[in-house]
Design an enzyme around this catalytic site. Structure first.
Site, PDB file in Angstrom:
ATOM      1  N   VAL A   1      -1.002  -1.064  -4.409  1.00 31.45           N
ATOM      2  CA  VAL A   1      -2.200  -0.235  -4.300  1.00 31.45           C
ATOM      3  C   VAL A   1      -1.793   1.203  -4.021  1.00 31.45           C
ATOM      4  CG1 VAL A   1      -4.382   0.127  -3.094  1.00 31.45           C
ATOM      5  CG2 VAL A   1      -3.453  -2.201  -3.323  1.00 31.45           C
TER       6      VAL A   1
ATOM      7  N   PHE B   1       0.832  -1.207   0.000  1.00 29.31           N
ATOM      8  CA  PHE B   1       0.000   0.000   0.000  1.00 29.31           C
ATOM      9  C   PHE B   1       0.862   1.250   0.000  1.00 29.31           C
ATOM     10  CE2 PHE B   1      -2.981  -2.968   2.112  1.00 29.31           C
ATOM     11  CZ  PHE B   1      -4.167  -2.676   1.457  1.00 29.31           C
ATOM     12  N   ASP B   2       0.474   2.212  -0.821  1.00 32.13           N
ATOM     13  CA  ASP B   2       0.944   3.573  -0.626  1.00 32.13           C
ATOM     14  C   ASP B   2       0.347   4.080   0.683  1.00 32.13           C
ATOM     15  OD1 ASP B   2       1.953   6.231  -1.289  1.00 32.13           O
ATOM     16  OD2 ASP B   2      -0.128   6.717  -1.765  1.00 32.13           O
ATOM     17  N   ALA B   3       0.964   5.104   1.263  1.00 31.39           N
ATOM     18  CA  ALA B   3       0.467   5.645   2.534  1.00 31.39           C
ATOM     19  C   ALA B   3      -0.483   6.821   2.328  1.00 31.39           C
ATOM     20  CB  ALA B   3       1.637   6.059   3.426  1.00 31.39           C
TER      21      ALA B   3
END
Length: 231
Positions: A179, A9-11
């Site tokens: 993502v 995941f991106d943050a």
């Protein structure tokens, strides 16, 4: 049954509500340096910051220079005599205190964590990103946090992704889903490594450019049947 063993995941604006965190942290930091945080000042900062991060994504500037220059440029525009390096440090400290999650982030990570390895991959700064994760309920669900400042490379460069893959023991990119909300850094970076990608696009923005995500979702909950399809 699961389609992916790893979900990266991106943050910012994928799991965390960065816009809200940024607004709060900027106001607190500017106030400490006696700079009024008006709507016009915030808009000016966002414009400067956005352009500098776009240049970083194109490989034109270094991240350590960027984070100070954004406040140096802001102070020049406002005629303020604050120390931009000190202002940036305070802003990042304040940003690390703002652990606001986007809708569905906790629920999705809670559902996926027992079945997949979850990690965060971010182009942020360590003090802010580690602070926010530590203060959020995702801390017990996310296995690893990979930050560009610590890796010495930024997304979408393979130099960012390769040490991530090595650290997680990823040998088959087909078992990985990246993502993120940014077509260039998240989706383009994942695709260049051979992974599937899911573009988180809650506003339904039109896709531009040549990068095509494997999936597109408007709600994080839409990831669940993609990662864990029913048998």
């Amino acid at each position: 049954m699961r389609r992916y063993d790893f979900v990266l995941f991106d943050a910012d604006n994928t799991l965390f509500d960065f816009d809200r965190a940024e607004h709060t942290a900027l106001a607190l930091a500017l106030e400490e340096f006696s700079i009024p945080c008006t709507l016009q000042t915030e808009a000016l900062y966002l414009s400067i910051n956005g352009e500098l991060w776009a240049r970083l994504g194109r490989g034109e500037v270094e991240q350590e220079w960027l984070v100070v220059e954004r406040f140096a440029a802001l102070c020049r525009a406002l005629g303020a005599e604050a120390d931009p390096a000190a202002l940036n440090r305070r802003y990042l400290e304040r940003l690390g205190e703002q652990a606001f999650l986007l809708p569905g982030a906790l629920e999705v990570c809670t559902a996926l964590a027992p079945r997949c390895t979850l990690a965060i991959i971010t182009n942020g700064m360590a003090v802010a990103q580690r602070g926010r994760l530590a203060r959020s309920p995702l801390a017990g669900l996310i296995d690893r946090l990979f930050i560009s400042q610590e890796l010495g490379a930024t997304k979408p460069s393979p130099a960012f992704f390769r040490p991530v893959f090595d650290a997680l023991g990823i040998t088959d990119p087909a078992r990985v889903l990246v993502v993120g909300d940014n077509l260039s850094t998240d989706i383009g970076g994942g695709a260049a490594m051979g992974t599937d990608t899911a573009w988180y696009n809650p506003a339904g923005r039109p896709r531009t450019g040549e990068i095509v995500p494997t999936w597109q979702v408007t709600r994080l909950e839409e990831l669940l049947p993609l990662v864990l399809p029913k048998a």
